[in-house]
Design a protein around this motif. Sequence first.
Motif, PDB file in Angstrom:
ATOM      1  N   ASP A 122      14.788 -64.813  13.706  1.00  0.00           N
ATOM      2  CA  ASP A 122      14.476 -65.759  15.128  1.00  0.00           C
ATOM      3  C   ASP A 122      16.440 -64.858  14.806  1.00  0.00           C
ATOM      4  N   ALA A 123      17.056 -63.710  13.849  1.00  0.00           N
ATOM      5  CA  ALA A 123      17.949 -63.735  14.310  1.00  0.00           C
ATOM      6  C   ALA A 123      18.856 -62.925  15.294  1.00  0.00           C
ATOM      7  N   ILE A 124      18.326 -62.862  15.820  1.00  0.00           N
ATOM      8  CA  ILE A 124      18.677 -61.855  17.251  1.00  0.00           C
ATOM      9  C   ILE A 124      18.262 -62.908  18.546  1.00  0.00           C
ATOM     10  N   GLU A 153      33.501 -56.248  21.107  1.00  0.00           N
ATOM     11  CA  GLU A 153      31.616 -55.274  21.820  1.00  0.00           C
ATOM     12  C   GLU A 153      31.641 -54.919  19.727  1.00  0.00           C
ATOM     13  N   ASP A 154      32.529 -53.743  19.022  1.00  0.00           N
ATOM     14  CA  ASP A 154      32.132 -53.273  18.591  1.00  0.00           C
ATOM     15  C   ASP A 154      31.904 -53.634  17.413  1.00  0.00           C
ATOM     16  N   PHE A 155      32.544 -54.775  16.902  1.00  0.00           N
ATOM     17  CA  PHE A 155      32.342 -56.201  15.774  1.00  0.00           C
ATOM     18  C   PHE A 155      30.490 -56.849  15.437  1.00  0.00           C
ATOM     19  N   ILE A 156      30.601 -57.328  17.549  1.00  0.00           N
ATOM     20  CA  ILE A 156      29.113 -57.815  17.618  1.00  0.00           C
ATOM     21  C   ILE A 156      27.929 -56.691  17.348  1.00  0.00           C
ATOM     22  N   ILE A 189      21.408 -57.249  11.391  1.00  0.00           N
ATOM     23  CA  ILE A 189      20.356 -58.062  11.552  1.00  0.00           C
ATOM     24  C   ILE A 189      19.542 -56.781  12.161  1.00  0.00           C
ATOM     25  N   GLY A 190      19.263 -55.689  12.585  1.00  0.00           N
ATOM     26  CA  GLY A 190      17.572 -55.104  12.331  1.00  0.00           C
ATOM     27  C   GLY A 190      17.412 -55.181  14.022  1.00  0.00           C
ATOM     28  N   ASP A 191      18.704 -55.338  15.270  1.00  0.00           N
ATOM     29  CA  ASP A 191      18.435 -54.968  16.636  1.00  0.00           C
ATOM     30  C   ASP A 191      18.423 -53.394  16.462  1.00  0.00           C
ATOM     31  N   TYR A 192      17.517 -52.737  16.990  1.00  0.00           N
ATOM     32  CA  TYR A 192      17.266 -51.390  17.242  1.00  0.00           C
ATOM     33  C   TYR A 192      18.158 -50.309  18.010  1.00  0.00           C
ATOM     34  N   GLU A 193      18.709 -50.903  18.586  1.00  0.00           N
ATOM     35  CA  GLU A 193      19.283 -50.841  20.000  1.00  0.00           C
ATOM     36  C   GLU A 193      20.284 -50.021  18.872  1.00  0.00           C
ATOM     37  N   LEU A 251      15.771 -58.267  21.343  1.00  0.00           N
ATOM     38  CA  LEU A 251      15.501 -57.773  22.730  1.00  0.00           C
ATOM     39  C   LEU A 251      16.817 -57.790  23.464  1.00  0.00           C
ATOM     40  N   VAL A 252      16.665 -57.420  24.183  1.00  0.00           N
ATOM     41  CA  VAL A 252      17.748 -56.343  25.069  1.00  0.00           C
ATOM     42  C   VAL A 252      19.441 -57.257  25.173  1.00  0.00           C
ATOM     43  N   LEU A 253      19.821 -57.662  24.738  1.00  0.00           N
ATOM     44  CA  LEU A 253      21.281 -58.769  24.976  1.00  0.00           C
ATOM     45  C   LEU A 253      22.449 -57.496  26.029  1.00  0.00           C
ATOM     46  N   ARG A 254      22.541 -58.154  26.718  1.00  0.00           N
ATOM     47  CA  ARG A 254      23.988 -57.939  27.373  1.00  0.00           C
ATOM     48  C   ARG A 254      24.127 -58.947  28.364  1.00  0.00           C
ATOM     49  N   ALA A 255      25.624 -58.639  28.331  1.00  0.00           N
ATOM     50  CA  ALA A 255      26.469 -58.848  29.095  1.00  0.00           C
ATOM     51  C   ALA A 255      27.143 -59.172  30.197  1.00  0.00           C
ATOM     52  N   PHE A 256      27.431 -59.507  31.522  1.00  0.00           N
ATOM     53  CA  PHE A 256      28.618 -59.376  32.874  1.00  0.00           C
ATOM     54  C   PHE A 256      29.419 -59.520  32.318  1.00  0.00           C
ATOM     55  N   ASP A 257      30.701 -58.317  32.572  1.00  0.00           N
ATOM     56  CA  ASP A 257      31.973 -57.926  32.375  1.00  0.00           C
ATOM     57  C   ASP A 257      33.240 -58.729  33.526  1.00  0.00           C
ATOM     58  N   LYS A 258      32.441 -59.273  34.648  1.00  0.00           N
ATOM     59  CA  LYS A 258      33.022 -59.968  35.040  1.00  0.00           C
ATOM     60  C   LYS A 258      32.002 -60.950  35.754  1.00  0.00           C
TER      61      LYS A 258
END
Length: 348
Positions: free
Chosen positions: A31-33, A46-49, A56-60, A127-134
């Motif tokens: 369940d890491a992702i 961002e680069d660190f994340i 943890i295996g995120d294929y992206e 999962l495809v993880l994203r965040a808004f910049d604003k």
Amino acid sequence: MEIVDNNDMKIIRNKITSSFFKRCRNNIQNDAINNCLGLVIRKEDEDFIRKELRRIGDYEFQGPKNSWPSLYIDTDEFIKTPYNANIHLDRITDDQFEYSYEEMPANVLFNLEEVKKDPNRELNDYLVLRAFDKPYKSVVLKQNGEYWMTDNPVEAATINPSVNKAYGRVLAFGLGIGYFPYMCLLKDEVEDVSVVELNPAVIRMFKEHLLPQFPRNDKLKIIEGDALTYFNKDFLKDYDFVFVDVWMNPNDGFPMIERMLEEYYPPFDKVDFWIEDSCFEVVTSLILQYFDCLSLNRKLKVAKKHQRLLMKIEKYFAALDIVVDDPIILKELMYDRETLRKIVSTRI
């Protein structure tokens, strides 16, 4: 793969298949992702994340660093996308529908799309993880005080793949806020769009407030009726592409897809079901467990809610006259979408 005469699939338990089953079981429990959902990030981190997601295996993020996508959605650019720029949900004035605003904060990771299938086909789906910049101010529509629809980016991201496939005469089941028909009518390849919608209040509201904002709105036909009534060979034969979206999430999506496929199994490439891969995760997981037990000559026991689906799986694979000693074959049977539809369509 060896063909045998006794009308019963068999799986050889060897080092290769045993290792495959072990990896799959471990992946199911990882369940890491998922634990990254809701994580607050900063642009400078961002680069660190992304490196952590790679770890943890995120294929992206498994390829070269220059191929890694950004974790950020450009809020201003999303606001300019065709539907958001031209359709104003806040113009709705209706005694059954009301709108409000809900702010999606910046710098918080959320799942943008439906579950993405493990490229190795070993149940390490992600999962495809994203965040808004604003911050993004989303319009939330409620019908009689209950949540109904919103214009957040997940709506667009999960529907756009089907929009891209639409051509000719298009049929949709479920009107919603009209994102799918709107985007289809922007395409030169689409002649017209028909939508089957059960709720007369939704149809009335849509025709009064949203349809006038649509391009080529004379090419949109709305049919009041039940999806289960119209999902049949005689009705679907008049359309080139069909999109079904009459559920809220995978939990209510799977039983609805199952009911439809049991009544009529359409040509595979003609019909898309919204978030189908997410709805069918339970099928893939049960197939893996079934294969594992079959290789050990054991009977799989499952919770009561999955017993009927397991019976379908058992019936489908019992009809295959094969002996399998290679995980490649098992992977194909677990992940092939057409195979999964055939299993779900089986009548018990």
